[in-house]
Design an enzyme around this catalytic site. Structure first.
Site, PDB file in Angstrom:
ATOM      1  N   GLU A 188      58.216 -71.782 -79.184  1.00  0.00           N
ATOM      2  CA  GLU A 188      58.371 -70.516 -79.908  1.00  0.00           C
ATOM      3  C   GLU A 188      57.419 -69.484 -79.318  1.00  0.00           C
ATOM      4  OE1 GLU A 188      58.008 -71.415 -84.100  1.00  0.00           O
ATOM      5  OE2 GLU A 188      59.956 -72.414 -84.091  1.00  0.00           O
TER       6      GLU A 188
ATOM      7  N   HIS B 244      46.777 -47.161 -78.499  1.00  0.00           N
ATOM      8  CA  HIS B 244      47.807 -48.197 -78.384  1.00  0.00           C
ATOM      9  C   HIS B 244      48.364 -48.233 -76.974  1.00  0.00           C
ATOM     10  CE1 HIS B 244      51.924 -49.999 -79.458  1.00  0.00           C
ATOM     11  NE2 HIS B 244      51.019 -50.941 -79.545  1.00  0.00           N
ATOM     12  N   HIS B 245      48.317 -49.408 -76.372  1.00  0.00           N
ATOM     13  CA  HIS B 245      48.921 -49.644 -75.060  1.00  0.00           C
ATOM     14  C   HIS B 245      49.966 -50.746 -75.197  1.00  0.00           C
ATOM     15  CE1 HIS B 245      45.106 -48.171 -72.694  1.00  0.00           C
ATOM     16  NE2 HIS B 245      45.848 -47.167 -73.146  1.00  0.00           N
ATOM     17  N   GLU B 246      51.202 -50.377 -75.456  1.00  0.00           N
ATOM     18  CA  GLU B 246      52.277 -51.387 -75.401  1.00  0.00           C
ATOM     19  C   GLU B 246      52.730 -51.443 -73.955  1.00  0.00           C
ATOM     20  OE1 GLU B 246      54.027 -53.756 -77.532  1.00  0.00           O
ATOM     21  OE2 GLU B 246      54.486 -54.135 -75.431  1.00  0.00           O
TER      22      GLU B 246
ATOM     23  N   HIS C 179      47.720 -57.897 -78.889  1.00  0.00           N
ATOM     24  CA  HIS C 179      48.938 -58.523 -79.434  1.00  0.00           C
ATOM     25  C   HIS C 179      49.702 -59.260 -78.331  1.00  0.00           C
ATOM     26  CE1 HIS C 179      49.470 -56.879 -83.658  1.00  0.00           C
ATOM     27  NE2 HIS C 179      48.200 -56.726 -83.318  1.00  0.00           N
ATOM     28  N   GLU C 180      50.492 -60.242 -78.761  1.00  0.00           N
ATOM     29  CA  GLU C 180      51.188 -61.149 -77.827  1.00  0.00           C
ATOM     30  C   GLU C 180      50.191 -61.674 -76.792  1.00  0.00           C
ATOM     31  OE1 GLU C 180      52.566 -57.852 -78.137  1.00  0.00           O
ATOM     32  OE2 GLU C 180      53.622 -58.528 -79.922  1.00  0.00           O
TER      33      GLU C 180
ATOM     34  N   GLU D 147      46.668 -61.013 -81.988  1.00  0.00           N
ATOM     35  CA  GLU D 147      47.804 -61.416 -82.801  1.00  0.00           C
ATOM     36  C   GLU D 147      48.038 -62.900 -82.493  1.00  0.00           C
ATOM     37  OE1 GLU D 147      52.083 -59.530 -84.071  1.00  0.00           O
ATOM     38  OE2 GLU D 147      51.697 -59.907 -81.983  1.00  0.00           O
TER      39      GLU D 147
ATOM     40  N   GLU E  56      54.621 -58.083 -89.871  1.00  0.00           N
ATOM     41  CA  GLU E  56      55.821 -57.408 -89.357  1.00  0.00           C
ATOM     42  C   GLU E  56      57.090 -58.215 -89.654  1.00  0.00           C
ATOM     43  OE1 GLU E  56      55.218 -56.945 -85.136  1.00  0.00           O
ATOM     44  OE2 GLU E  56      55.148 -59.083 -84.787  1.00  0.00           O
TER      45      GLU E  56
HETATM   46  C1  NOJ Z   1      54.635 -56.050 -81.435  1.00  0.00           C
HETATM   47  C2  NOJ Z   1      53.336 -55.904 -82.147  1.00  0.00           C
HETATM   48  O1  NOJ Z   1      52.912 -57.108 -82.697  1.00  0.00           O
HETATM   49  C3  NOJ Z   1      53.505 -54.842 -83.205  1.00  0.00           C
HETATM   50  O2  NOJ Z   1      52.350 -54.770 -83.992  1.00  0.00           O
HETATM   51  C4  NOJ Z   1      53.822 -53.552 -82.532  1.00  0.00           C
HETATM   52  O3  NOJ Z   1      54.080 -52.578 -83.516  1.00  0.00           O
HETATM   53  C5  NOJ Z   1      55.041 -53.675 -81.626  1.00  0.00           C
HETATM   54  N1  NOJ Z   1      54.947 -54.818 -80.783  1.00  0.00           N
HETATM   55  C6  NOJ Z   1      55.221 -52.454 -80.744  1.00  0.00           C
HETATM   56  O4  NOJ Z   1      54.176 -52.385 -79.814  1.00  0.00           O
END
Ligand code: NOJ
Ligand code: CA
Length: 666
Positions: free
Chosen positions: A169, A377-379, A447-448, A466, A472
């Site tokens: 998972e 925030h850095h996605e 995160h991830e 995370e 979420e």
């Molecule tokens: C997954 C993250 O866990 C979440 O917190 C975030 O809002 C979204 N990705 C977008 O970056």
């Protein structure tokens, strides 16, 4: 940092009568015994607690690419024993002062036959468990090498109950399974075990720095011998290495209760001391943000009529944070790259160009004037190459605006279309981000991630991560969201690896855009989880309008994110638990109790409070008719005077909980 003692017992070689070196190590309190053994041509170790065997002969070794394995026909050339006892101060955490007390044994091994390669294994025994790691010393017979398999085993003597998260998972966003050990899949660590005699064990690793993450699987179906499985690179290689080289520590906590697993500091002790000289800028804190509205599909990350990250909307959040003494405001969807399919490994994510409706200059000025900071925030969409190209610029850009905390994200199962997050490739990337961020004075909320292994001791700018099935899921998960049981097991499984950015604090349980899913909780439980689930950054994730004028919000405002002491007086994993923690910056204590889907009444003696003091207990509890399904808003607030001699009677609704602040009055 206070050093108590450091004994290097120079007894390099204790030869027994028959000429074999001593290979038995005991914990400082004498309770745990580890023996390094050789059986036929294999080498391994055993572990027992008193007379009770925990691990039978458990093999060690490696398979290498284009070279013979280092596993069989090894001779012991030396054993070296040392002891260590030191206290150290955490920059932040669940406990202010930690004792690092262990006995160590380094077993030096060499192949009996050519090419006579050498490998050392260092074992450390603490009163609360074991750690060991392999060291490949510099040597002529071993240059650069490639690990194709680590043969480490944990051969359990019995078949304990196991709580586990399947490796298949992604992102460790799992609800823990509970089966006998003999029935597990390939699982992530922490792997938590409850033995028939009431003992609790947890296997994990510490200081994963330049290696692949470890999973475990039964050696063969139904077996209780677990073998290490390293996450591979896309070409099948597990680890590229060059001597001198050390692996992460393989660890096992041994406790008498589930709570002992939580209060063990073994993982942190096996990481290196802090490498950041001035840590004053590193601050545990609470935050709110433009976040939940996107998960509820009320606002968007992308540009358009419902864009969340606008100047006006951000100012609204800043006002609320300032009114309530909340230091941070996270804003997602502020930068170029979110329009279109951002999860499809796009190169368009740009970390230094805000969307036109997000005036970062004005926003950060507005925030500064009100004593609030933006959380960046850095996605990355797991495009790490795109991110690394911009990394310095991206941090410099935020620094220019006074932003010193950044949430990073890696939504995409493969990094750069190829590599797994917890392969050596991913581990190296995350490490680079943490160290670069430290140079720019930036805290990270990752995160991830790859599963945490205690690196926050060395790099305390790595605040929280995370790698957890968090809030979420309650907004949109087709399976309905996280069942109440989830957070009653979380602290004892994933939580053993470190802080979790779960993001609690829902005060409005209506979810019109995804009515099939919801936050399976009550108001009192949402509050209690700030104490139960540890994170140095804690989000109050609901929308400001849902908090305004609500009594429960006082608790979120008050609850600290940095602790002096932590105790876990009661816990049945997956059923209920009680956590109590003392604020690092006052004499106040906080308590959180939560239950699964079953309503419960429990008694909690307050013996953790200071014996000489009196407190006002500010109690936020489920109302008499509360339950998570029908009446999650039914909630009561009461106050009463208590001392350490009192017992708190806690009644929790189905899916409910109880949160208490013990405010010291004299
Ligand atoms: C997954 C993250 O866990 C979440 O917190 C975030 O809002 C979204 N990705 C977008 O970056
Ligand atoms: Ca249960």
């Amino acid at each position: 940092m206070k050093r108590l003692s450091y004994l290097t017992s120079a007894l390099a070689l204790l030869l027994t009568a028959c000429g074999h070196p001593t290979t038995t190590l005991t914990s400082p309190d004498g309770r745990l015994t580890l023996e390094f053994q050789q059986q036929e041509d294999l080498s391994g170790y055993t572990l027992r607690c008193g007379e009770t065997p925990l691990l039978d002969f458990s093999e060690i070794g490696f398979e290498l690419k284009d070279a013979p394995a280092i596993a069989r026909d090894l001779k012991i050339t030396n054993t070296r024993f040392t002891s260590f006892d030191q206290e150290w101060e955490t920059v932040w955490g669940e406990q202010q002062t930690i004792r690092n007390h262990y006995n160590a044994m380094v077993v030096a091994l060499e192949e009996k036959n050519a090419p006579h390669r050498r490998i050392n294994i260092e074992f450390r025994l603490f009163d609360d468990g074991m750690g060991f790691r392999y060291e490949f010393p510099e040597q002529e017979s071993l240059g650069e090498f490639v690990i194709t398999d680590e043969l480490t085993r944990f051969a359990f003597h019995d078949d304990p109950k196991a709580w586990w998260m399947p490796t298949r998972e992604p992102y460790y966003e799992s609800i823990a399974r509970n089966t006998p050990l003999s029935k597990i899949d390939t699982v992530n660590t922490p792997l938590t075990l409850e033995c028939a005699d009431g003992r609790f064990l947890a296997i994990h690793e510490a200081n994963l720095t330049d290696y692949a993450k470890m999973s475990l699987h039964p050696e063969k179906e139904g077996s209780t011998t677990l073998k290490c499985y390293l996450t591979p690179w896309s070409n099948g290689v597990k680890v590229y290495a060059k001597p001198p080289f050390v692996t992460p520590w393989r660890t096992m906590i041994v406790g008498n209760s589930a709570g002992d697993l939580v209060t063990s500091r073994l993982m942190l002790n096996l990481n290196e001391p802090c490498k950041i000289k001035d840590t004053d800028w590193i601050r545990p804190q609470k935050y709110i943000g433009i976040w939940w509205s996107m998960h509820l599909f009320r606002e968007t990350w992308a540009q358009g009529p419902h864009h969340g990250a606008t100047t006006a909307n951000t100012k609204r959040y800043i006002d609320f944070a300032a009114e309530n003494g909340i230091p941070g405001v996270l804003v997602e969807g502020w930068n170029v790259g979110w329009d279109g399919e951002w999860t499809k490994l796009t190169d368009k994510i740009d970390f230094t160009h805000p969307y036109p409706d997000f005036d970062i200059e004005e926003i950060t000025r507005y925030a500064r004037e009100r004593g609030v900071s933006l959380i960046g925030h850095h996605e990355t969409g797991a495009n790490t190459l795109n991110y690394e190209r911009q990394l310095d610029e991206a941090f410099r850009f935020y620094r220019k605006y006074g932003v010193n905390c950044v949430k990073t994200g890696y939504v995409n199962v493969l990094m750069d279309g190829k590599e797994l997050h917890d392969s050596q490739y991913g581990v190296r990337h995350y490490r680079k981000v943490i160290e670069t961020a430290a140079r720019y004075g930036i805290m990270i909320d990752n995160h991830e991630p790859v599963m945490p292994t205690g690196l926050e001791r060395t790099w305390p700018n790595l605040m929280t991560q995370e790698g957890v099935r968090g809030q979420e899921y309650n907004a949109w998960s087709p399976d309905g969201g996280n069942p109440p049981e989830h957070t009653t097991s979380l602290p004892f499984v994933r939580g053993l690896a470190g802080g979790m950015d779960y993001t609690f604090g829902t005060f409005n349980f209506d979810n019109p855009n995804s009515p099939f899913s919801r936050v399976q909780s009550t108001i009192a439980r949402e509050l209690a989880q700030y104490v139960v689930i540890y994170s140095p950054l804690q989000m109050a994730s609901d929308l400001p309008e849902n908090y305004r004028g609500k009594k429960g919000f006082d608790f979120i405002r008050d609850v600290p994110t940095d602790w002096k002491h932590t105790v876990v007086p009661q816990a049945v994993i997956g059923d209920y638990c009680v956590f109590a923690r003392q604020d690092r910056h006052s004499e106040d204590w906080y308590l959180g109790a939560i239950t699964d889907e079953n309503a419960r009444k429990i008694d909690q003696p307050l013996s953790f409070l200071d014996k000489e003091s009196k407190y006002v207990a500010q109690i936020y509890r489920d109302g008499e008719k509360a339950d998570w399904k029908e009446r999650p808003y039914d909630f009561e607030y009461i106050e009463k005077e208590v001392t350490a001699l009192d017992t708190l009677h806690i009644a929790m609704a189905s899916g409910g909980g109880c949160a208490v602040r013990f405010k010291k009055i004299d």
